[in-house]
Motif scaffolding. Structure first.
Motif, PDB file in Angstrom:
ATOM      1  N   LYS A  59       0.835  -1.211   0.000  1.00 16.12           N
ATOM      2  CA  LYS A  59       0.000   0.000   0.000  1.00 16.12           C
ATOM      3  C   LYS A  59       0.868   1.259   0.000  1.00 16.12           C
ATOM      4  CE  LYS A  59      -4.214  -1.769   1.849  1.00 16.12           C
ATOM      5  NZ  LYS A  59      -5.431  -1.294   1.273  1.00 16.12           N
ATOM      6  N   LEU A  60       1.993   1.210   0.706  1.00 13.14           N
ATOM      7  CA  LEU A  60       2.921   2.330   0.690  1.00 13.14           C
ATOM      8  C   LEU A  60       3.449   2.555  -0.718  1.00 13.14           C
ATOM      9  CD1 LEU A  60       4.789   4.464   1.984  1.00 13.14           C
ATOM     10  CD2 LEU A  60       6.396   2.613   2.428  1.00 13.14           C
ATOM     11  N   HIS A  61       3.834   1.478  -1.380  1.00 18.05           N
ATOM     12  CA  HIS A  61       4.375   1.595  -2.728  1.00 18.05           C
ATOM     13  C   HIS A  61       3.299   2.025  -3.720  1.00 18.05           C
ATOM     14  CE1 HIS A  61       8.260   0.181  -1.441  1.00 18.05           C
ATOM     15  NE2 HIS A  61       7.651  -0.788  -0.776  1.00 18.05           N
ATOM     16  N   GLU A  62       2.048   1.618  -3.495  1.00 21.12           N
ATOM     17  CA  GLU A  62       0.941   2.085  -4.336  1.00 21.12           C
ATOM     18  C   GLU A  62       0.742   3.586  -4.168  1.00 21.12           C
ATOM     19  OE1 GLU A  62      -2.620  -0.104  -3.457  1.00 21.12           O
ATOM     20  OE2 GLU A  62      -1.650  -2.027  -3.855  1.00 21.12           O
ATOM     21  N   ALA A  63       0.827   4.068  -2.931  1.00 17.70           N
ATOM     22  CA  ALA A  63       0.674   5.496  -2.678  1.00 17.70           C
ATOM     23  C   ALA A  63       1.800   6.287  -3.337  1.00 17.70           C
ATOM     24  CB  ALA A  63       0.650   5.767  -1.175  1.00 17.70           C
ATOM     25  N   LEU A  64       3.008   5.758  -3.294  1.00 16.16           N
ATOM     26  CA  LEU A  64       4.136   6.407  -3.967  1.00 16.16           C
ATOM     27  C   LEU A  64       3.897   6.481  -5.472  1.00 16.16           C
ATOM     28  CD1 LEU A  64       7.050   4.690  -2.022  1.00 16.16           C
ATOM     29  CD2 LEU A  64       6.514   7.127  -1.978  1.00 16.16           C
ATOM     30  N   GLU A  65       3.397   5.391  -6.029  1.00 17.64           N
ATOM     31  CA  GLU A  65       3.123   5.341  -7.468  1.00 17.64           C
ATOM     32  C   GLU A  65       1.988   6.295  -7.858  1.00 17.64           C
ATOM     33  OE1 GLU A  65       4.225   4.442 -11.069  1.00 17.64           O
ATOM     34  OE2 GLU A  65       5.183   3.526  -9.350  1.00 17.64           O
TER      35      GLU A  65
END
Length: 66
Positions: free
Chosen positions: A56-62
């Motif tokens: 989810k963190l990496h999705e938010a970054l993307e």
């Protein structure tokens, strides 16, 4: 000098650098970029402590990039 302050300075996380990252157009990505590559797995473990998934963190970054 305290240990945490010494580490922040060694990692480039000076107050002015963090402030600049927060004021940028993509603050989440700018702050994430300040974290050294070898400490990002520790961040993923830290995120899991709050019941969130690193994905989810990496999705938010993307999402912020687009």
């Amino acid at each position: 000098m305290s240990q945490s302050r010494r580490l922040r300075r060694a990692n480039g996380m000076k107050g002015s650098t963090v402030r600049k990252a927060l004021e940028s157009d993509t603050p989440l990505n700018s702050l994430y970029a300040l974290i050294p590559e070898n400490r990002r797995t520790a961040l993923d473990r830290f995120v899991r402590c709050f019941g969130l998934s690193p994905a989810k963190l990496h999705e938010a970054l993307e999402r912020e990039r687009s």
